[in-house]
Write a protein that holds these residues in place. Sequence first.
Motif, short mmCIF file in Angstrom:
data_model
loop_
_atom_site.label_atom_id
_atom_site.label_comp_id
_atom_site.label_asym_id
_atom_site.label_seq_id
_atom_site.Cartn_x
_atom_site.Cartn_y
_atom_site.Cartn_z
N GLY A 1 14.78 33.81 12.79
CA GLY A 1 13.50 33.39 12.24
C GLY A 1 13.18 31.95 12.54
N GLU A 2 11.92 31.56 12.23
CA GLU A 2 11.46 30.19 12.43
C GLU A 2 10.66 29.75 11.21
N ALA A 3 10.59 28.43 11.03
CA ALA A 3 9.81 27.87 9.94
C ALA A 3 9.20 26.55 10.41
N ALA A 4 7.98 26.26 9.95
CA ALA A 4 7.28 25.05 10.38
C ALA A 4 7.33 23.94 9.35
N ASP A 5 7.86 24.23 8.15
CA ASP A 5 8.03 23.19 7.13
C ASP A 5 9.16 23.60 6.20
N GLY A 6 9.53 22.70 5.31
CA GLY A 6 10.67 22.97 4.43
C GLY A 6 10.44 24.11 3.47
N ASP A 7 9.21 24.29 3.02
CA ASP A 7 8.91 25.38 2.11
C ASP A 7 9.12 26.72 2.80
N GLU A 8 8.60 26.84 4.02
CA GLU A 8 8.80 28.06 4.80
C GLU A 8 10.29 28.28 5.08
N ALA A 9 11.01 27.19 5.35
CA ALA A 9 12.44 27.29 5.64
C ALA A 9 13.20 27.87 4.45
N LEU A 10 12.88 27.38 3.25
CA LEU A 10 13.54 27.87 2.05
C LEU A 10 13.30 29.37 1.86
N ALA A 11 12.05 29.78 2.02
CA ALA A 11 11.72 31.19 1.85
C ALA A 11 12.45 32.04 2.88
N ALA A 12 12.49 31.55 4.12
CA ALA A 12 13.14 32.31 5.20
C ALA A 12 14.65 32.40 4.99
N VAL B 1 20.85 32.46 13.45
CA VAL B 1 20.32 31.10 13.35
C VAL B 1 18.85 31.12 12.94
N LEU B 2 18.50 30.20 12.04
CA LEU B 2 17.10 29.98 11.66
C LEU B 2 16.68 28.61 12.18
N LEU B 3 15.50 28.52 12.79
CA LEU B 3 14.98 27.27 13.32
C LEU B 3 13.90 26.73 12.39
N ALA B 4 14.04 25.49 11.92
CA ALA B 4 13.06 24.88 11.04
C ALA B 4 12.62 23.53 11.62
N ASP B 5 11.42 23.51 12.18
CA ASP B 5 10.89 22.30 12.80
C ASP B 5 9.38 22.45 12.88
N ARG C 1 16.26 32.35 2.12
CA ARG C 1 16.51 33.28 1.03
C ARG C 1 16.31 34.73 1.46
N ASP C 2 15.37 34.94 2.37
CA ASP C 2 15.06 36.30 2.82
C ASP C 2 16.02 36.80 3.89
N LEU C 3 16.40 35.89 4.82
CA LEU C 3 17.15 36.30 6.01
C LEU C 3 18.65 36.00 5.92
N LEU C 4 19.05 35.06 5.05
CA LEU C 4 20.45 34.66 4.91
C LEU C 4 21.12 34.39 6.26
N PRO C 5 20.61 33.41 7.02
CA PRO C 5 21.20 33.08 8.31
C PRO C 5 22.57 32.41 8.13
N ASP C 6 23.35 32.37 9.19
CA ASP C 6 24.62 31.65 9.16
C ASP C 6 24.39 30.15 9.28
N VAL C 7 23.40 29.78 10.11
CA VAL C 7 23.12 28.36 10.39
C VAL C 7 21.62 28.12 10.36
N VAL C 8 21.22 27.00 9.75
CA VAL C 8 19.84 26.55 9.82
C VAL C 8 19.82 25.25 10.62
N LEU C 9 19.04 25.22 11.69
CA LEU C 9 18.80 23.97 12.41
C LEU C 9 17.55 23.37 11.78
N MET C 10 17.71 22.31 11.00
CA MET C 10 16.67 21.80 10.10
C MET C 10 16.22 20.40 10.50
N ASP C 11 14.95 20.26 10.85
CA ASP C 11 14.40 18.94 11.13
C ASP C 11 14.35 18.14 9.84
N ILE C 12 14.69 16.87 9.90
CA ILE C 12 14.67 16.03 8.70
C ILE C 12 13.24 15.79 8.23
#
Length: 221
Positions: A31-42, A4-8, A44-55
């Motif tokens: 992994g974690e990301a604080a914005d959509g740009d970071e989420a996209l990079a993560a 799982v990748l967390l994006a918030d 592509r790099d980590l290939l998670p099964d699920v992204v929990l993505m803040d709108i």
Amino acid sequence: MIRVLLADDQVLVRAGFRALLAAQADIEVVGEAADGDEALAAVRDLLPDVVLMDIRMPVVDGLEATRRITGDERLAAVKVVMLTTFELDEYVFEAIRSGASGFLVKDTEPDELLRAVRAVVAGDALLSPGVTRRLIAEFAARSKEPAAAAELDRLTEREREVMALVGIGLSNEEIARRLVVSPLTAKTHVSRTMVKLGARDRAQLVVLAYESGLVRPGWLG
């Protein structure tokens, strides 16, 4: 192991989700990301099964990040679950049209969050029937007049019937009872319909049912 990748953009939200998910034997937060740009990079790099993505996030919002993820064939196996503060967020319907597999409110119960992560990886419906009904009735009514979709010609009459029942929010078990078939048969019909229409998951099948005119807002069964 479910990755799982967390994006918030809220650190405390990510920390809370990480603590809950990391405590499960079958889930790993990669992994974690604080914005959509970071989420996209993560992604592509980590290939998670699920992204929990803040709108709503800075730089690139969750909606645009979801479009880019689901539009990239290399990321076809990645499932996106949108996180929102309100159950009927104005962007939720657009997020599902963009390829998200469903959505959760941030204050959802811990057990429901865990069930959702496992369900979306298994390919099951993440939107509950009740939420599907409210969501579609609220937002599909605002969309343009549906046009007949040529893709529906690929479906058998039974598959059209099943698609319409998915569209009004019925679960496989409810579809089975309505059609007097086994739940396994109902699930098979749903799966075949998704394959024929190129739908990523059940949430997109719901949207296609409305956009094609097969189901109209207000037809809630």
